[in-house]
Design a protein around this motif. Sequence first.
Motif: not given
Lengths: 653, 653
Positions: B94-115
């Motif tokens: 995730y953005n804050d360095g922790s690991m989180r379950g991936f969801t499409r809704a907040n996919k852009h909050n995951f690290k390096d999600f650049k499409g």
Amino acid sequence: MGLQNFRTLATFSGFRFTPLVVVELASNVKEETITWLLSRIRDQQQNGGAELFAEQLGPSVEAQEKENPNVFLVGASWQRLLSGAEDVGLFKEYNDGSMRGFTRANKHNFKDFKGKVRHDLSDANLRTALQHFMPLSYFQQEKYSERAVLLRRLLSKGLLVQIFPLHEKEELKRLSFSWYKKVKLSLQPLDDIRHYYGEGQALYFGFLEYFTFALVPMALIGVPYYLFDWEDYDKYVVFAVFNLIWCTVILELWKRFSASLAYRWGTLSRKKAFEEPRPGFHGVLGFNPVTGREEPVYPTAKRHLRIYLVSLPFVLLCLYLSLYVMMIYFQMEGWALSVHDEDPTFWTGILLFIPSIIYAVVIEIMNLIYRYAAEFLTEWENHRLESSYQNHLVLKVLVFNFFNCFASLFYIAFVMQDMVLLRQSLATLLITSQILNQFMEAFLPYWLQRRRNKKMIRKVQKKRTLEDKELPLVEQVRLEADMSTYLGTFDDYLELFLLFGYVSLFSCVYPLAAVLVVLNNITEVYSDAFKMCQVFKRPFSDPAANIGVWQLAFEAMSVIAVVTNCALIGMSPQVKAYFPESETQLILWTVAIEHGLLAFKFILTFLIPDIPKHIQIKLSRLEFESLEALKKKPKKKKMQPLKREPSDGYCPV
Amino acid sequence: MGLQNFRTLATFSGFRFTPLVVVELASNVKEETITWLLSRIRDQQQNGGAELFAEQLGPSVEAQEKENPNVFLVGASWQRLLSGAEDVGLFKEYNDGSMRGFTRANKHNFKDFKGKVRHDLSDANLRTALQHFMPLSYFQQEKYSERAVLLRRLLSKGLLVQIFPLHEKEELKRLSFSWYKKVKLSLQPLDDIRHYYGEGQALYFGFLEYFTFALVPMALIGVPYYLFDWEDYDKYVVFAVFNLIWCTVILELWKRFSASLAYRWGTLSRKKAFEEPRPGFHGVLGFNPVTGREEPVYPTAKRHLRIYLVSLPFVLLCLYLSLYVMMIYFQMEGWALSVHDEDPTFWTGILLFIPSIIYAVVIEIMNLIYRYAAEFLTEWENHRLESSYQNHLVLKVLVFNFFNCFASLFYIAFVMQDMVLLRQSLATLLITSQILNQFMEAFLPYWLQRRRNKKMIRKVQKKRTLEDKELPLVEQVRLEADMSTYLGTFDDYLELFLLFGYVSLFSCVYPLAAVLVVLNNITEVYSDAFKMCQVFKRPFSDPAANIGVWQLAFEAMSVIAVVTNCALIGMSPQVKAYFPESETQLILWTVAIEHGLLAFKFILTFLIPDIPKHIQIKLSRLEFESLEALKKKPKKKKMQPLKREPSDGYCPV
């Protein structure tokens, strides 16, 4: 207590609510502190309060000057309790027979929900819920540190004298009648105990009962052994083999039994809430890396230093001291024997038992003193969590108690190899410690409490005549506030642990041990039950799912029992006869078999599932349902009701 | 593979999508079955389909008659893959360095999600997601049994030949370059391996690397030992003590290292999905008590009968056979020795090694045959879950392999007490089995695959000249379909397990063992890497969080190692010198110390946390947040924003 009762009692006692918990503040607390505290308790949740009822207790019939006026009764509305039950994640039996987390929204789907308190949430559950809402552990959820600081400040300045739940006379009468007042052979009312005291207590009494029943076969084998082979120590091999299997099997089965109980009581699948620091924890204010809240921080390295550089050496020193005392005992033993041998009379025959009795008493005293030292040290180690504190305390106390009680027996068995002395020593230790325990644990507190009780009744009777000798609420509260505080199941488990040790380690040389322990356990049930109901303040309930660290302790003991019994078997003349020429061969075989047995024990632990299958299925079903629910949730919006063409579902392979 | 790539490749290859998985049906499947299956794959989810892309593979350049036309390429849209990733519960940083379950809704909050696909979800993850959607394991979610029945029917009738993911040439080239093509000292690219093959594979290579590094100190100590004390067996005590500590410590540390890896890869906190029956499971149609769905039911009692009345006796029989073979080996050994003693020449000197070499080869062959028998038996036991099948298979194979490989060494060490023979036997066994393994595992498949590869290239070259010797997609798919199937990490772990045994049990008498194993491991890395990249079909990825049952197996071996090393120390002339008069004393001391060490080992296992603290904190934080979120949810509707008076928060104590 039904909802009707709930209201009646409230009206009857002159309160607008049923008092559940008593809060006693020191008599010198300032008026404004009290006002502030009461507002915290009564305020609505959105204002940061706990939304509970609270009222000051009136003066007793014969108010004395020394009587503390700052005693408050706290209660809660029915709705508030239900929401509390939901918040702490209580599990209740659902319509379909499974256990589910209680929610107010679908409360009517829970079994036996008929608007009656008694059937919905057990008393102990009510208390857990209330506990959750208690102002000192609830309000200002956000400002975590402030709350912790407040509680510590109140406690450390002695402003908060005590907090405890009230007994309920009617319930208690019913419980105590079915528990220990009937003189008949029946099981303990475990469900009722859990209902009144909570799961932690009920599990202890369940374990006590289970342990007693598990001992019955051993006692039944032991009596003929004792009667017909009294002096024939050669024959103990069979008994040792029995012990060895017994101690492994009963612990495995207990795990399953305990899981059944915990499932029925709803604590097995209950998720643990986030553990907060214990009140005694202190340190520099910092940020908790997990919650991000402000709270005291204490470096782990410092704690480790304290543990390894102070506590550990202290424990070792105590163990050395215990060894030293043991050596003195052996000297006394030798002296008594020499006196008896010189001129054997009746009195010198009694003298033979004196050293053992003195040693047993000294052991008890040393255990008691050490206990205080261990508590002090563990407190000083400054553990953040209550569970970690408990584990360290249990470990310290267990090691010392084990050493103190069994070192002499091991020495006699394996160094002196004197089976006669072992039997005599074991019998004296066991009987003396049982008598001492019963006296210290049950009789003494009972006698003290009885005196206090009579004084109070006499005091009240001066003013007016009592119906049924029952005290009015105000006097009842004052009386309970004076009762001793129940310090948890620690000492009870410790006693069982040592008894388990006596039985599993050395009972093959003294087959009556099991009989003695069974007898002790039966009186223990009665005295513990009596103690819980009449002597102590009612404790806050503890939603335990198992006996925790004690399971581990008993299992460690059973491993030691396997080793010890193998060694005893190897030392028996019967077995020695098979290896007439070579002692080395004998030892090697003993060791090999012992290793095989230990390996088998570990494999058995893996093979026997800890949770019975029917409960495992119910748990998996619940888990499966929650997984399915999660899966369906996000799709609900998009998915149309499934309309399949018949040809669609058919596979034309 | 970026999103650009994703599209380009699709266009380039003449498909509307990037093919990810190949499904090969038998050539005699009816047309209507194919049509039905394709519609199942392509249909929208609300119609019970899997909403994937599927297209038939065209004929290859030089189409032969025997070529199977029923090869299908399956792919998925980008959105579909993302929703698959969400459904299988993938964890991402995730953005804050922790690991989180991936969801499409907040996919852009995951690290390096650049499409970009490459940065969002690793290739292996993509495949896991796709696997989840594969028609044969996905459609008709509701009618569970039908799905299982379908898959079994397709497989058992031989209609479904195979399903496998396609290699990606570009990725593979990059990976293989950084993995084994560079000749330089560097760590394996574990993250890239995980990226391409999934967590299970990467953990194996991680363990292999870790094990190799852990052996280095032992090898470093071993060399001078070997060089200067070659014949001085008295001095092995120090080495045995070292072994004893070493094997405990490295396994504990591996657990922590493995947890770090699994956390970084998002598998540590990932919830396991509900386990479905394995395809091979059969029984009478009934209802699953957990899910309530219709599925085959097979009584546990029957399975237990099969296990205890057939499998267990069979395993014991095999162990007896193995013992028998061992005895023959010792007879041969004795014969060779007598020939050598009669008339020692160069050739009889070599003859001395022959029995050991023959025995080593026989052991390998027996292991191989037994392996098939074990697989057959475990299949026949009809386990419902893949995990249970695996555990029973591993247990069977492990016990036999352990016995087969080490029985002779134990016999030589403790019954014959011949350290010279032990050393010689150990060296021969180790070297022979290593050579055999490398040949069977790497060289043979490589050579076969190379021949096949060349043939295909030659075939294509007939038609047209290739740029960069690269095959067009159609030929690539055909080529991969012909590759061997990778059967999982079982054999690789088994080999490591046996090597670990050789080193931890007996390396004190043959200090070069560690050096040999290190050398073997280094070549093993290269040959395994090469095998994975060039010889085998790409396997479906397996989201493992640890090395599973193998951790247990290695720990069991380390317990045996403690016992063995203690015994070896007790037998050493050095130690024996301390107890000149009494062998009994020596044995008792050895046993006592061994028990102490075992106890210490178990305590150590408790003391060292399995998960490093910084990861534990991150996990607790996540848990805490989800608890908090749960707490707040139901209150959101009612609660007003908190407005506190300043005096409210202040405690006037």
